[in-house]
Design an enzyme around this catalytic site. Structure first.
Site, short mmCIF file in Angstrom:
data_model
loop_
_atom_site.label_atom_id
_atom_site.label_comp_id
_atom_site.label_asym_id
_atom_site.label_seq_id
_atom_site.Cartn_x
_atom_site.Cartn_y
_atom_site.Cartn_z
N SER A 60 10.92 -7.66 -0.09
CA SER A 60 11.60 -6.37 -0.16
C SER A 60 11.95 -5.92 -1.57
O SER A 60 12.10 -4.71 -1.80
CB SER A 60 12.87 -6.40 0.69
OG SER A 60 13.78 -7.38 0.21
N HIS B 104 8.56 -4.65 6.09
CA HIS B 104 8.05 -3.71 5.09
C HIS B 104 6.53 -3.61 5.09
O HIS B 104 5.96 -3.01 4.19
CB HIS B 104 8.53 -4.14 3.70
CG HIS B 104 10.00 -4.03 3.51
ND1 HIS B 104 10.63 -2.85 3.17
CD2 HIS B 104 10.99 -4.96 3.62
CE1 HIS B 104 11.94 -3.05 3.07
NE2 HIS B 104 12.18 -4.32 3.34
N LYS C 222 11.93 1.36 9.39
CA LYS C 222 11.09 1.61 8.21
C LYS C 222 9.85 2.41 8.60
O LYS C 222 9.82 3.62 8.45
CB LYS C 222 10.80 0.29 7.51
CG LYS C 222 12.11 -0.33 6.98
CD LYS C 222 11.93 -1.66 6.35
CE LYS C 222 13.25 -2.16 5.75
NZ LYS C 222 14.31 -2.39 6.73
#
Length: 376
Positions: A181, A209, A231
Site C-alpha cells: 500500500s 490494492h 477501492k
C-alpha cells in the site's frame, strides 16, 4: 492512583515532540477528485484517495444504494448470525466468490476486520505465521491478535520464506499483500505459492490494492483471498474468499464478523452493482483509462500507487504543503507508517481524474524530485 489525563497529555506531547502529530482534515469532494477544503474553502484536486475507478460516484452505484435505503433502512441492526443479514449480503458474497474464482466468500465490516478474522482463526496455538515486513497494518495487527508464533520475512524474499518454512515443521501460514500500500510494488505471488505448495503452508493474499493486478491462479496451493469493497468497487467493507469449508469456519470462528453489526445494506447493494460494472465493458474501459494515467506519471508502474520518496519527514511535509498551495492534495507519509528516512508523497491515481488534472500533477512533481517518482 493513575492520573489518566496527565498520561494522555504526556503521550500527546511525545507525539508532538517527534513532529508526528496528525489531525483529521475534512475535504468536500463531489463524485470525483475535485473539491474543496472545508476549513478554508480552498479548491483542490485529490490524488490521495483509493477509489481507483471512481465507482463511488457512478450513477448506477448511487441509485442502488438509494434503493436499498428505501427497502431496508440505514443499518442492518445486528450481526449477521442474529438478524443482520439481508438478501443483498448473500447475493454480494456469491458474486464476489465468482469474481475471485472461489467456492465461497464472507463479508466483513472492513478490510481491516477481514485480516484480523482470517489470521486469528487460522493462526491458532501450535501454528506459525510468516508475514512480509511491509505488509499492511491490518495484517500486522492480525498477527498480533493470533495465538500463533510470528516470523517476519524480508520484503518479497521467497528464499527467506522457504528457509523459515524448512526450519520448523509446525503448520504454517504465509501472508502477504499482493500490492503493497505504501510502495505500490508487487509481491512475488506465483513464487510464494510454489513454495507454500511444496512445504504444505497456507497462503493468504490481501488483494486490496490489486485493481490493475496481479490476478494469480492459486489453484495449486491451499489459500485464502482477502479483499476490500472500498477501492476498486468504491464502497466500504472487506471480504474473504476461499473454499466452502474454510469460509464456513470463518463464519463460526472469526470474531470480527461474528460480533460486528453487518454492513449497511445500502453499502452491500452499492458494491454489488459496482462489481457488475467492473466486470463489464465499461469496467474494462475504466481500467484502461487508469492504466494510461499511471503510465503518464510513472511508465509501467504495476499499480495506481506512485510513491515519491524524499527522505526526511520535514521534506515530505514541505513537499505536500507546496503541492497543496497549487491546489493538489497529496499526503505526506512518514514514520511509523514507513521506515525512518523513507518519508514520501503517496500519489494515487483514479480513472476519473481528467487528463488536465494529471498534467497539472506532472508539472508540480517535476518541480520537486522527478527522479524519485515511482521509487520504492
Amino acid at each position: 492512583m493513575a492520573d489518566w489525563r496527565a498520561w494522555t497529555e504526556g503521550q500527546a506531547a511525545d507525539v508532538r515532540a517527534a513532529r508526528r502529530w496528525r489531525e483529521v482534515r475534512d475535504v468536500e469532494l463531489g463524485r470525483g477528485p475535485a473539491g474543496r477544503l472545508t476549513a478554508d474553502g480552498r479548491e483542490v484536486v485529490s490524488f490521495a484517495g483509493n477509489d481507483y475507478l471512481g465507482l463511488s460516484g457512478h450513477p448506477a452505484v448511487v441509485a442502488a444504494a438509494h434503493a436499498a435505503l428505501d427497502r431496508w433502512g440505514a443499518g442492518a441492526g445486528a450481526s449477521r448470525l442474529l438478524t443482520g443479514s439481508r438478501p443483498v449480503h448473500s447475493e454480494l458474497e456469491v458474486a464476489l466468490a465468482d469474481w475471485k474464482r472461489e467456492e465461497a466468500a464472507l463479508l466483513f465490516p472492513t478490510g481491516y476486520a477481514a485480516n484480523l478474522g482470517v489470521l486469528s482463526t487460522f493462526g491458532g496455538e501450535g501454528t506459525r505465521i510468516l508475514s512480509d515486513e511491509r505488509n499492511h497494518a491490518s495484517i500486522v495487527d492480525g498477527c498480533r491478535l493470533a495465538r500463533a508464533d510470528v516470523a517476519v520475512y524480508r520484503h518479497a524474499d521467497v528464499e527467506h520464506v522457504d528457509a523459515l518454512l524448512a526450519a520448523d515443521s509446525r503448520p504454517a501460514l504465509v501472508v502477504t499483500d499482493t500490492v503493497f500500500s505504501m510502495d505500490g510494488d508487487l509481491a512475488p505471488v506465483d513464487e510464494l505459492a510454489a513454495v507454500c505448495a511444496s512445504r504444505g503452508a497456507l497462503l493468504v493474499v490481501d488483494e486490496a490494492h490489486a485493481v490493475l493486478g496481479p490476478h494469480p491462479d492459486l489453484g495449486g496451493v491451499d489459500h485464502l483471498r482477502v479483499g476490500t469493497l472500498s477501492k476498486a468497487l468504491g464502497a466500504a467493507g472487506g471480504f474473504v474468499a476461499g473454499t466452502g469449508a474454510m469460509v464456513q469456519l470463518l463464519v463460526n470462528r472469526a470474531r470480527p464478523a461474528i460480533f460486528s453489526t453487518a454492513s449497511p445494506p445500502a453499502v452491500a447493494a452499492a458494491a454489488l452493482v459496482a462489481l457488475g460494472i467492473l466486470r463489464s465493458g465499461e469496467g474494462r474501459a475504466l481500467l484502461d483509462r487508469l492504466r494510461a494515467h499511471v503510465d503518464r506519471v510513472a511508465p509501467h508502474r504495476p499499480s495506481p500507487i506512485v510513491p515519491v520518496v524524499v527522505g526526511s519527514e520535514a521534506r515530505a511535509l514541505a513537499a505536500s504543503a507546496a503541492l497543496l498551495e497549487g491546489g493538489l492534495l497529496v499526503p505526506a507519509i512518514r514514520p511509523p507508517t514507513v521506515a525512518p528516512g523513507t518519508s514520501r508523497l503517496r500519489v494515487t491515481l483514479s480513472a476519473v481524474h481528467t487528463d488536465e488534472q494529471v498534467t497539472a500533477l506532472l508539472g508540480a512533481l517535476d518541480t520537486l524530485a522527478p527522479e524519485a517518482v515511482g521509487a520504492p
